[in-house]
Design an enzyme around this catalytic site. Structure first.
Site, PDB file in Angstrom:
ATOM      1  N   ARG A 122     -28.881 -60.857-116.682  1.00 59.61           N
ATOM      2  CA  ARG A 122     -27.392 -60.372-116.179  1.00 59.61           C
ATOM      3  C   ARG A 122     -26.366 -61.641-116.087  1.00 59.61           C
ATOM      4  O   ARG A 122     -26.872 -62.662-115.754  1.00 59.61           O
ATOM      5  CB  ARG A 122     -27.616 -59.839-114.788  1.00 59.61           C
ATOM      6  CG  ARG A 122     -26.363 -59.407-114.239  1.00 59.61           C
ATOM      7  CD  ARG A 122     -26.243 -58.416-113.049  1.00 59.61           C
ATOM      8  NE  ARG A 122     -26.701 -58.898-111.906  1.00 59.61           N
ATOM      9  CZ  ARG A 122     -27.124 -58.271-110.572  1.00 59.61           C
ATOM     10  NH1 ARG A 122     -26.741 -56.869-110.471  1.00 59.61           N
ATOM     11  NH2 ARG A 122     -27.447 -58.788-109.737  1.00 59.61           N
ATOM     12  N   ARG A 166     -36.644 -59.264-104.064  1.00 59.40           N
ATOM     13  CA  ARG A 166     -35.788 -58.370-103.803  1.00 59.40           C
ATOM     14  C   ARG A 166     -36.016 -56.835-103.881  1.00 59.40           C
ATOM     15  O   ARG A 166     -35.673 -56.121-103.198  1.00 59.40           O
ATOM     16  CB  ARG A 166     -34.269 -58.591-104.668  1.00 59.40           C
ATOM     17  CG  ARG A 166     -33.512 -60.044-104.234  1.00 59.40           C
ATOM     18  CD  ARG A 166     -32.552 -60.477-105.307  1.00 59.40           C
ATOM     19  NE  ARG A 166     -31.502 -59.440-105.653  1.00 59.40           N
ATOM     20  CZ  ARG A 166     -30.922 -59.444-106.931  1.00 59.40           C
ATOM     21  NH1 ARG A 166     -31.103 -60.391-107.887  1.00 59.40           N
ATOM     22  NH2 ARG A 166     -29.990 -58.503-107.111  1.00 59.40           N
TER      23      ARG A 166
HETATM   24  P1  AMP Z   1     -25.888 -57.458-104.133  1.00 62.72           P
HETATM   25  O1  AMP Z   1     -24.959 -58.065-104.790  1.00 62.72           O
HETATM   26  O2  AMP Z   1     -25.853 -56.203-103.513  1.00 62.72           O
HETATM   27  O3  AMP Z   1     -27.493 -57.581-105.040  1.00 62.72           O
HETATM   28  O4  AMP Z   1     -26.462 -58.248-103.123  1.00 62.72           O
HETATM   29  C1  AMP Z   1     -26.846 -59.677-102.937  1.00 62.72           C
HETATM   30  C2  AMP Z   1     -27.457 -60.275-101.673  1.00 62.72           C
HETATM   31  O5  AMP Z   1     -26.542 -59.973-100.689  1.00 62.72           O
HETATM   32  C3  AMP Z   1     -28.707 -59.377-101.164  1.00 62.72           C
HETATM   33  O6  AMP Z   1     -29.859 -59.745-101.900  1.00 62.72           O
HETATM   34  C4  AMP Z   1     -28.792 -59.788 -99.689  1.00 62.72           C
HETATM   35  O7  AMP Z   1     -29.374 -61.095 -99.473  1.00 62.72           O
HETATM   36  C5  AMP Z   1     -27.144 -59.625 -99.743  1.00 62.72           C
HETATM   37  N1  AMP Z   1     -26.955 -58.371 -99.215  1.00 62.72           N
HETATM   38  C6  AMP Z   1     -25.801 -57.582 -99.752  1.00 62.72           C
HETATM   39  N2  AMP Z   1     -25.741 -56.408 -99.226  1.00 62.72           N
HETATM   40  C7  AMP Z   1     -26.353 -56.005 -98.020  1.00 62.72           C
HETATM   41  C8  AMP Z   1     -26.656 -55.571 -96.923  1.00 62.72           C
HETATM   42  N3  AMP Z   1     -26.290 -54.321 -96.787  1.00 62.72           N
HETATM   43  N4  AMP Z   1     -27.438 -55.984 -95.827  1.00 62.72           N
HETATM   44  C9  AMP Z   1     -28.109 -56.944 -95.981  1.00 62.72           C
HETATM   45  N5  AMP Z   1     -27.925 -57.982 -97.071  1.00 62.72           N
HETATM   46  C10 AMP Z   1     -27.105 -57.418 -98.067  1.00 62.72           C
END
Ligand code: AMP
Length: 207
Positions: A122, A166
């Site tokens: 990505r 993740r």
């Molecule tokens: P994403 O861009 O949605 O893949 O999010 C990237 C990272 O941000 C995740 O691996 C978490 O560390 C953090 N993160 C995003 N959304 C949340 C959430 N709702 N709760 C906790 N951590 C979050």
């Protein structure tokens, strides 16, 4: 369209890609927790400094930080919107339920090996948050965002080791939300493997 939508599904299942289409073509407002957190990290705000150590390891940022970031924004939303990456825990879903009602929780279903391949290939735009894939959705010009001409980069948490963590965190903390929304009668399962446009049409058909 004024539906309130939650996008579920593991990292790499296409939430960001589909949210971008829903935003561009159907006029939804997209609220991505990950994008807001990355912006805070870039700006080195207090929240950004605290969030960074969790994000770099592929762990969830603690609920109280994320809820503080999202609650007021969601409260102030008008019209249709998409929540991309929120809620990610049952506690966050409970908070969301106390402030609004969700019309559709769309779950994009994709297997783990496909997710690892997608995430490690990505590339993301730091300016408009568009996402590309080196093979499936390459930018027209290498390294340049089609949408805004921003310079594409690889997220620091899109390395194989962090991606696997993740996915583990997803299974433990976020997967239970499928049952949470099923019980409320708003869960919509979509096969997340296949052509990006076909998946978008499938989502559109159920709204
Ligand atoms: P994403 O861009 O949605 O893949 O999010 C990237 C990272 O941000 C995740 O691996 C978490 O560390 C953090 N993160 C995003 N959304 C949340 C959430 N709702 N709760 C906790 N951590 C979050």
């Amino acid at each position: 369209m004024d539906a309130r939508i939650v996008l579920l599904g593991p990292p790499g299942s296409g939430k960001g890609t589909q949210a971008e289409r829903l935003e561009d073509e159907l006029g939804f407002v997209r609220l991505s927790t990950g994008d807001l957190l990355r912006e805070a990290v870039r700006k080195q705000t207090e929240l950004g400094k605290q969030a960074k150590e969790f994000m770099d390891k592929g762990q969830l940022v603690p609920n109280e930080l994320v809820i503080g970031l999202m609650k007021e924004r969601i409260d102030n939303m008008e019209g249709g919107y998409i929540l991309d990456g929120f809620p990610r825990t049952v506690e966050q879903a409970d908070v969301l339920e106390s402030i609004t009602s969700i019309d559709h929780a769309i779950n994009l279903d994709v297997d783990d090996e496909e997710l690892v391949s997608r995430l490690t290939k990505r590339r993301s735009c730091p300016e408009c948050n568009a996402v590309f894939h080196l093979l499936y959705k390459p930018p027209k010009t290498e390294g340049v965002c089609d949408r805004c001409n921003g310079e594409l980069y690889q997220r620091s948490d899109d390395t194989e080791e962090t991606v696997r963590n993740r996915l583990k965190v997803y299974r433990e903390s976020t997967f239970p939300l499928i049952e949470f929304y099923e019980k409320r009668g708003v869960l919509r399962n979509i096969d997340g493997i296949g052509d990006i446009d076909d998946i978008f049409q499938a989502i559109k058909a159920l709204l």
